[in-house]
Design a protein around this motif. Sequence first.
Motif, PDB file in Angstrom:
ATOM      1  N   PRO A   1      -3.545  -1.453   0.801  1.00  0.00           N
ATOM      2  CA  PRO A   1      -2.158  -1.377   1.299  1.00  0.00           C
ATOM      3  C   PRO A   1      -2.077  -1.923   2.717  1.00  0.00           C
ATOM      4  O   PRO A   1      -2.936  -1.620   3.560  1.00  0.00           O
ATOM      5  N   VAL A   2      -1.090  -2.719   2.952  1.00  0.00           N
ATOM      6  CA  VAL A   2      -0.948  -3.320   4.285  1.00  0.00           C
ATOM      7  C   VAL A   2       0.484  -3.181   4.770  1.00  0.00           C
ATOM      8  O   VAL A   2       1.428  -3.102   3.981  1.00  0.00           O
ATOM      9  N   ILE A   3       0.618  -3.157   6.064  1.00  0.00           N
ATOM     10  CA  ILE A   3       1.939  -3.188   6.698  1.00  0.00           C
ATOM     11  C   ILE A   3       2.169  -4.624   7.146  1.00  0.00           C
ATOM     12  O   ILE A   3       1.465  -5.129   8.015  1.00  0.00           O
ATOM     13  N   ALA A   4       3.116  -5.272   6.527  1.00  0.00           N
ATOM     14  CA  ALA A   4       3.378  -6.677   6.857  1.00  0.00           C
ATOM     15  C   ALA A   4       4.524  -6.767   7.838  1.00  0.00           C
ATOM     16  O   ALA A   4       5.548  -6.101   7.675  1.00  0.00           O
ATOM     17  N   ALA A   5       4.339  -7.561   8.878  1.00  0.00           N
ATOM     18  CA  ALA A   5       5.412  -7.778   9.841  1.00  0.00           C
ATOM     19  C   ALA A   5       6.465  -8.659   9.201  1.00  0.00           C
ATOM     20  O   ALA A   5       6.146  -9.696   8.622  1.00  0.00           O
TER      21      ALA A   5
ATOM     22  N   GLY B   1       3.757  -3.566  -2.872  1.00  0.00           N
ATOM     23  CA  GLY B   1       2.666  -3.170  -3.749  1.00  0.00           C
ATOM     24  C   GLY B   1       2.194  -1.749  -3.488  1.00  0.00           C
ATOM     25  O   GLY B   1       2.985  -0.798  -3.485  1.00  0.00           O
ATOM     26  N   THR B   2       0.919  -1.609  -3.244  1.00  0.00           N
ATOM     27  CA  THR B   2       0.370  -0.275  -3.043  1.00  0.00           C
ATOM     28  C   THR B   2       0.921   0.400  -1.792  1.00  0.00           C
ATOM     29  O   THR B   2       1.058   1.620  -1.739  1.00  0.00           O
ATOM     30  N   ALA B   3       1.233  -0.422  -0.787  1.00  0.00           N
ATOM     31  CA  ALA B   3       1.797   0.157   0.436  1.00  0.00           C
ATOM     32  C   ALA B   3       3.149   0.798   0.144  1.00  0.00           C
ATOM     33  O   ALA B   3       3.462   1.891   0.628  1.00  0.00           O
ATOM     34  N   ALA B   4       3.953   0.114  -0.671  1.00  0.00           N
ATOM     35  CA  ALA B   4       5.256   0.675  -1.035  1.00  0.00           C
ATOM     36  C   ALA B   4       5.081   1.917  -1.906  1.00  0.00           C
ATOM     37  O   ALA B   4       5.859   2.873  -1.806  1.00  0.00           O
ATOM     38  N   ALA B   5       4.068   1.903  -2.745  1.00  0.00           N
ATOM     39  CA  ALA B   5       3.813   3.070  -3.605  1.00  0.00           C
ATOM     40  C   ALA B   5       3.453   4.289  -2.756  1.00  0.00           C
ATOM     41  O   ALA B   5       3.902   5.411  -3.023  1.00  0.00           O
TER      42      ALA B   5
ATOM     43  N   HIS C   1     -10.133   6.204   0.930  1.00  0.00           N
ATOM     44  CA  HIS C   1     -10.394   5.761   2.307  1.00  0.00           C
ATOM     45  C   HIS C   1      -9.271   4.857   2.813  1.00  0.00           C
ATOM     46  O   HIS C   1      -8.803   4.985   3.955  1.00  0.00           O
ATOM     47  N   GLN C   2      -8.827   3.945   1.952  1.00  0.00           N
ATOM     48  CA  GLN C   2      -7.786   3.010   2.376  1.00  0.00           C
ATOM     49  C   GLN C   2      -6.446   3.703   2.564  1.00  0.00           C
ATOM     50  O   GLN C   2      -5.658   3.335   3.439  1.00  0.00           O
ATOM     51  N   VAL C   3      -6.179   4.689   1.746  1.00  0.00           N
ATOM     52  CA  VAL C   3      -4.927   5.435   1.912  1.00  0.00           C
ATOM     53  C   VAL C   3      -4.939   6.208   3.226  1.00  0.00           C
ATOM     54  O   VAL C   3      -3.946   6.228   3.966  1.00  0.00           O
ATOM     55  N   GLU C   4      -6.063   6.828   3.529  1.00  0.00           N
ATOM     56  CA  GLU C   4      -6.174   7.552   4.812  1.00  0.00           C
ATOM     57  C   GLU C   4      -5.920   6.606   5.978  1.00  0.00           C
ATOM     58  O   GLU C   4      -5.189   6.930   6.922  1.00  0.00           O
ATOM     59  N   ALA C   5      -6.525   5.437   5.911  1.00  0.00           N
ATOM     60  CA  ALA C   5      -6.357   4.476   6.999  1.00  0.00           C
ATOM     61  C   ALA C   5      -4.917   3.981   7.074  1.00  0.00           C
ATOM     62  O   ALA C   5      -4.354   3.795   8.164  1.00  0.00           O
ATOM     63  N   PHE C   6      -4.343   3.798   5.915  1.00  0.00           N
ATOM     64  CA  PHE C   6      -2.960   3.317   5.889  1.00  0.00           C
ATOM     65  C   PHE C   6      -2.009   4.363   6.468  1.00  0.00           C
ATOM     66  O   PHE C   6      -1.091   4.035   7.238  1.00  0.00           O
TER      67      PHE C   6
END
Lengths: 175, 93
Positions: free
Chosen positions: A28-32, B35-39, B70-75
């Motif tokens: 998951p990424v935060i895109a600017a 994607g996963t970030a929105a989820a 791990h990635q969710v925690e970081a996000f």
Amino acid sequence: MSEIVDQNVKKAGLNRRAVVKGAAWSLPVIAAAIAAPAASASGPTVTFIGAGSAVTYSGGNRSGTAPTGFRISGLIGAVSGTIIITPVGTVHARIGIQPASMFSTSAFDGNTSTTTYSAGTGTGQAIDISVGFFNLEDSAPNKPKPTDEYTYLMTVLLNGSPAVRAETNLTIRFK
Amino acid sequence: MIWRHGTLVAEVRTEPAGRVALLHLDATQPVVLDGTAAAIWELIDGRRDHAEVIAELEAAFEDAAGQLAHQVEAFLASLEAQRLIEAAHKTSH
């Protein structure tokens, strides 16, 4: 009741979204969300300031019309270019750019002058470059007559790939 | 830790693509979650703790590499750093 329904909807979480069960996990990424400024998308632009303004040409102290300067917008840092003043038709005078720190000395090829300039400011910003003019007149027997009025084409070129160009007219009167 | 959306965050989303645009009202530039970030954003509701969020994601996604938690925690840490989420207990009554 409505609160219960609302909680149930919220608890449904991903079930009410378009996540396909079993889809591969990805980072998951935060895109600017940066919209490219129009100026950057189209590159720098050159526009004249005060085109057609009444001006005095130093040297011969003649009157006429000309822009008072030009503006370079959408800069990408330092810029440079050329100002070319070409007579329209037969003339008996030459027009150059008055010396200033950002201008080279005007060079003449016949009655056409070429002056280079350099300037710069921050990325995406604009800079206004003021321009003054001088004229050099032919001597007798080709000296301009008191009724003469000449027109010139002023071209500002901004170096780059592709080069940006802007054009306007100058006039000078000899009465 | 239970997270909720930041109280000063404006949100616009598209359905069903699941893109979410966010702007903290003190910020000058919006961000987009996809994607996963929105989820993850969808699961941050002030009720689920981060373990429940991870559990829901693990149920919804195939995580062959085992990096999900791990990635969710970081996000989540990134969202908090940008003040897009805040701890739910801070203003609980």
